[in-house]
Design an enzyme around this catalytic site. Structure first.
Site, PDB file in Angstrom:
ATOM      1  N   TRP A 131       0.862  -1.189   0.000  1.00  0.00           N
ATOM      2  CA  TRP A 131       0.000   0.000   0.000  1.00  0.00           C
ATOM      3  C   TRP A 131       0.884   1.219   0.000  1.00  0.00           C
ATOM      4  O   TRP A 131       0.974   1.957   0.941  1.00  0.00           O
ATOM      5  CB  TRP A 131      -0.870  -0.044   1.251  1.00  0.00           C
ATOM      6  CG  TRP A 131      -1.844   1.075   1.342  1.00  0.00           C
ATOM      7  CD1 TRP A 131      -2.672   1.507   0.373  1.00  0.00           C
ATOM      8  CD2 TRP A 131      -2.064   1.889   2.437  1.00  0.00           C
ATOM      9  NE1 TRP A 131      -3.401   2.535   0.773  1.00  0.00           N
ATOM     10  CE2 TRP A 131      -3.034   2.788   2.100  1.00  0.00           C
ATOM     11  CE3 TRP A 131      -1.558   1.978   3.708  1.00  0.00           C
ATOM     12  CZ2 TRP A 131      -3.494   3.745   2.942  1.00  0.00           C
ATOM     13  CZ3 TRP A 131      -2.035   2.923   4.538  1.00  0.00           C
ATOM     14  CH2 TRP A 131      -2.991   3.785   4.164  1.00  0.00           C
ATOM     15  N   ASN A 326      21.596  -4.905  16.694  1.00  0.00           N
ATOM     16  CA  ASN A 326      21.703  -5.727  17.890  1.00  0.00           C
ATOM     17  C   ASN A 326      23.171  -6.019  18.202  1.00  0.00           C
ATOM     18  O   ASN A 326      23.838  -6.707  17.422  1.00  0.00           O
ATOM     19  CB  ASN A 326      20.958  -7.049  17.675  1.00  0.00           C
ATOM     20  CG  ASN A 326      21.194  -8.038  18.813  1.00  0.00           C
ATOM     21  OD1 ASN A 326      20.638  -7.897  19.891  1.00  0.00           O
ATOM     22  ND2 ASN A 326      22.063  -9.028  18.588  1.00  0.00           N
ATOM     23  N   GLU A 327      23.662  -5.455  19.292  1.00  0.00           N
ATOM     24  CA  GLU A 327      24.956  -5.814  19.897  1.00  0.00           C
ATOM     25  C   GLU A 327      26.186  -5.444  19.078  1.00  0.00           C
ATOM     26  O   GLU A 327      27.292  -5.895  19.394  1.00  0.00           O
ATOM     27  CB  GLU A 327      24.985  -7.313  20.270  1.00  0.00           C
ATOM     28  CG  GLU A 327      23.950  -7.640  21.344  1.00  0.00           C
ATOM     29  CD  GLU A 327      23.933  -9.098  21.821  1.00  0.00           C
ATOM     30  OE1 GLU A 327      24.669  -9.922  21.255  1.00  0.00           O
ATOM     31  OE2 GLU A 327      23.174  -9.390  22.761  1.00  0.00           O
ATOM     32  N   GLU A 424      17.701  -7.695  27.502  1.00  0.00           N
ATOM     33  CA  GLU A 424      17.912  -9.123  27.224  1.00  0.00           C
ATOM     34  C   GLU A 424      18.510  -9.793  28.450  1.00  0.00           C
ATOM     35  O   GLU A 424      19.476  -9.283  29.025  1.00  0.00           O
ATOM     36  CB  GLU A 424      18.908  -9.342  26.069  1.00  0.00           C
ATOM     37  CG  GLU A 424      18.348  -9.272  24.695  1.00  0.00           C
ATOM     38  CD  GLU A 424      19.334  -9.803  23.644  1.00  0.00           C
ATOM     39  OE1 GLU A 424      20.193 -10.640  23.981  1.00  0.00           O
ATOM     40  OE2 GLU A 424      19.238  -9.348  22.497  1.00  0.00           O
TER      41      GLU A 424
END
Ligand SMILES: *[C@@H]1O[C@H](CO)[C@@H](O)[C@H](O)[C@H]1NC(C)=O
Ligand SMILES: *[C@@H]1O[C@H](CO)[C@@H](O)[C@H](O)[C@H]1NC(C)=O
Ligand SMILES: *[C@@H]1O[C@H](CO)[C@@H](O)[C@H](O)[C@H]1NC(C)=O
Ligand SMILES: *[C@@H]1O[C@H](CO)[C@@H](O)[C@H](O)[C@H]1NC(C)=O
Length: 746
Positions: A131, A326-327, A424
């Site tokens: 869309w 991430n990390e 985490e």
């Protein structure tokens, strides 16, 4: 991967997840594939766009034999298309070889993961919006929105995270005419604000790190989300599995999930469901645990990807923060890849180029309404001060942390990081036998089997689980090998549930205090919610949706009002934690089961805080109870909160010694009877001859879940309900039901 290919794979080949098939089917990724289809289009049509979603990955696209572009394009009309897919493994390896000027580590994952090499050189294409807004269309929406907000903003009803209010939405009605024809849509619109607050804290070095939604500070409770299947289109088209996982999250009193940067950008439906359920999303961009190249082609692809994803997702109120990777800040700062000191500035420059100069710049251009973090874990504003890579991204005085320790006794909260935000942490467990049975044969059913080793993708993970369990529980020792195997699966779940409980309770009770400069913790997202296959992992929900013991525990330890008890220097301390908006007057009732009961005085507990409600030396508690008949090894402590009228929150418990040393722990001889009441509800009536710990009800692969499970049974009778997710019967449930408690495994 195109839908038809994965359907073909699952039909033509046996289950991809069966036994060792993940390795047996590696050849699929090493080959090239061509996908063709035929469709017709009206000759009247003057203009249309072909939209590809999630073509995986490197493809050339032809229409009627003419190459019209690569995967991430939209095309003009015609009647046929043909997509040729290159082997992603070979492609990644070639890209890495072409990048000969310097190494971009890691080359390959550790062998235990059985993964492919050079994944950092290929962008496994995510999803495209079906869309795409044209500019004229955006203009209409913009105008209508302005009108709406001007007219009613004084009374606009807000979208709130689950547990803090309704997820109020408005329907926007848009009618108009575009060049291509009439337009009529009714999208949902939500209103909320979000801020990430990083400011000095009195009495503490460093900065706060918490989210404020609609001006209200919110403690984020939840977990981390990974892809729900290796073949995404097997879960995308149906609402089932994704809906079930998200509903299971809110049912366990979660209000947030982090979509991890090592997976995929989820489908639109995922975010729409999060909007409706009030689940806040911490959205990583898909970069994880690696260095990445920064050549112009790569940067250009990434800029396009980030722009598309932000445009696709920014209308979702559930998304509250973007995070670059991430990390990877930690990987650089603590040198995971052994990069020689002289070369480190180059990798640092590449890091800033990719995540700051490009990704952050694109995000901020597209979306000024949300905070952006460069990495997780990060020191946030402090990392920026230090040139975007902090010397210690795990510093508990700033930002978020990831923390894992498998060998250290998990009940010892004193070793846990008193962080601002725990994004985490976790422990592994095995899924239940019924889940494993679907992908294994009888020779696999022992803890030391090749199958058990093969499914474990974390170095020495299977040994770690038993080592951690052995610190507090007796390990299964049945002479019957199958019973020993099943008992071992059970004991790993007991270990995991209790370890994550202790850690989460520590973070929740640390929200209102600063001790030695540390604390003011405002988030607890354990690793991880869901599983991608049937194997041991940190998840609290098994592949297929069955709740592990941890998920039942999460429902309690994330409860809006929670008593937390622990031992501090010989004293029992009980905190009352409340996420409510209003204040409560609470006292705790503590029972040394079954001998005596102690009540504290009423204490004012403000909404959104954690307060000490009771403190008493354990020797005094034991001496004052039942004429000193209780010891740490014969009694355990249960406690709950009450206001002047009624119990608030769940009953909690604390072991004063390790269950493996417990004296007088009798075999409870639990009997269970499945019944169906007048309303059609299934109940299990349990009777026990003694106090029983970690009572676990299992109905094999009958889909559904219990109202509670893995509980401490201190009364002789208890009734638990079972919510089936499909048709079942009393007979089927009775046949399938097993009950296990801690004393049954040795
Ligand atoms: C896959 O396609 C590439 C590029 O067209 C070609 O070089 C390679 O030989 C093909 N590999 C196989 C296994 O067909
Ligand atoms: C386990 O795997 C090893 C190595 O592949 C093989 O030699 C051995 O026979 C297998 N053992 C069993 C019981 O299947
Ligand atoms: C266990 O309890 C049941 C019912 O209460 C009783 O019939 C049975 O004898 C008990 N078994 C043992 C081993 O005590
Ligand atoms: C437990 O339930 C049985 C019937 O199922 C009932 O006879 C008994 O009184 C109950 N015991 C308690 C302590 O509630």
């Amino acid at each position: 991967m195109p839908a038809c290919l994965s359907v073909c794979l699952s039909v033509c080949l046996s289950d991809l997840y069966f036994r060792f098939n993940d390795v047996a089917y590696r050849w699929i990724a090493l080959d090239n594939w061509t996908y063709t289809t035929t469709f017709s289009a009206s000759t009247e049509l003057r203009y249309f766009q072909l939209v590809f979603e999630g073509v995986d990955t490197v493809a050339s696209i032809s229409l009627n034999g003419v190459v019209v572009g690569k995967t991430d394009n939209m095309f003009r009309r015609y009647v046929m298309k043909k997509v040729s897919l290159l082997s992603p493994v070979v492609y990644a390896s070639e890209r890495s070889r072409d990048h000969s000027s310097y190494r971009v580590p890691p080359d390959c994952p550790p062998p235990v993961q059985k993964g492919e090499c050079h994944v950092n050189f290929i962008r496994k294409v995510s999803r495209f919006n079906s869309w795409e807004l044209t500019s004229s269309f955006q203009l209409i929406v913009f105008i209508v929105l302005c009108v709406c907000v001007c007219v009613c903003s004084n009374q606009v009803k807000l979208w709130w995270p689950s547990g803090h209010g309704e997820q109020h939405s408005y329907h926007l009605s848009v009618r108009g005419t575009l060049l291509e024809g009439p337009l009529c849509i009714n999208p949902k619109v939500y209103f909320r604000t979000v801020e990430l607050v990083q400011e000095p804290i009195a009495g503490s070095p460093g900065l706060s790190f918490y989210f404020r939604v609609n001006k209200k500070p919110i403690f984020l409770k939840g977990s981390n989300w990974i892809p729900a299947h290796a073949l995404q289109d097997l879960v995308s088209p149906s609402e089932g599995p994704v809906w079930n996982l998200l509903q299971s999250s809110v049912d366990a009193n979660m209000n947030a999930l982090r979509v991890w940067g090592g997976g995929v950008y989820e489908q639109d439906l995922f975010y729409s469901l999060c909007d409706e359920m009030g689940i806040m999303i911490w959205q990583d961009f898909m970069f994880a645990c690696a260095m990445y190249p920064t050549d112009p082609d790569f940067i250009e692809t990434v800029r396009e990807e980030v722009g598309q994803q932000v445009r696709r997702l920014k209308s979702h109120p559930s998304v509250i923060v973007w995070s670059g990777n991430n990390e990877n800040e930690a990987a650089l700062a603590t040198d995971w890849f052994g990069i020689p000191v002289a070369q480190q500035p180059r990798y640092h420059r590449d890091y800033v180029t990719l995540y700051v100069d490009n990704i952050r710049a694109v995000v901020q251009k597209e979306d000024g309404s949300r905070p952006f973090l460069v990495s997780s874990p990060t020191n946030g504003a402090e990392s920026q001060q230090e040139g975007w890579v902090a010397h210690d991204p795990y510093d508990v005085h700033y930002g978020d942390t990831h923390y894992y320790s498998y060998s250290h006794a998990c009940w010892d909260w004193t070793a846990l990081p008193r962080t601002r935000f725990a994004s985490e942490y976790g422990f592994q467990s095995w899924p239940s036998f019924s889940t494993l049975q679907k992908v294994s044969v009888s020779e696999d059913w022992s803890y030391g089997s090749n199958f058990s080793s093969h499914r474990q993708h974390h170095q020495t993970g299977n040994q770690q689980m038993l080592q951690q369990a052995g610190l507090h529980y007796r390990l299964p020792d049945s002479a019957d090998p199958l019973k020993r195997y099943k008992d071992t699966l059970y004991i790993t779940q007991v270990m995991q549930a209790q370890c994550v409980k202790v850690q989460t309770e520590f973070y929740r009770r640390s929200q209102s205090e600063v001790i030695e400069g540390k604390g003011h913790t405002m988030g607890a997202l354990y690793w991880q919610l869901n599983d991608i296959w049937q194997g041991p992992s940190w998840s609290s929900i098994e592949f297929g949706g069955k709740w592990k013991m941890l998920h039942y525990f999460a429902k309690d330890f994330f409860s809006p009002v929670l008593p937390v008890g622990f031992e501090d220097q010989g004293s029992l301390v009980v905190y009352a934690v409340s996420d409510l908006s209003h204040d409560l007057h609470l006292r705790t009732w503590s029972s040394l089961d079954p001998v005596c009961t102690v009540a504290s005085g009423l204490v004012l507990v403000e909404g959104g805080s954690a307060e000490v409600i009771h403190k008493q030396p354990i020797t005094a508690l034991l001496a004052g109870c039942g004429g000193g008949s209780c010891t740490r090894l014969t009694c355990l402590l249960t406690f709950h909160l009450e206001d002047v009228n009624s119990q608030q929150g769940p009953i909690n418990h604390l072991f004063l010694g390790s269950p493996k040393n417990a004296q007088r722990m009798l075999r409870p001889n639990i009997t269970a009877e499945v019944q169906q009441d007048e309303t059609g509800r299934y109940t299990v009536a349990l009777k026990s001859s003694a106090v029983a710990a970690f009572v676990w009800l299992d109905v094999g692969d009958v889909p559904g879940r219990f109202s509670t499970n893995g509980f401490l049974m201190t009364t002789r009778n208890r009734t638990v309900t079972f919510n089936p997710w499909g048709p079942t019967s009393t007979q089927q449930l009775t046949r399938a039901l097993t009950v296990t408690s801690l004393r049954d495994v040795y």
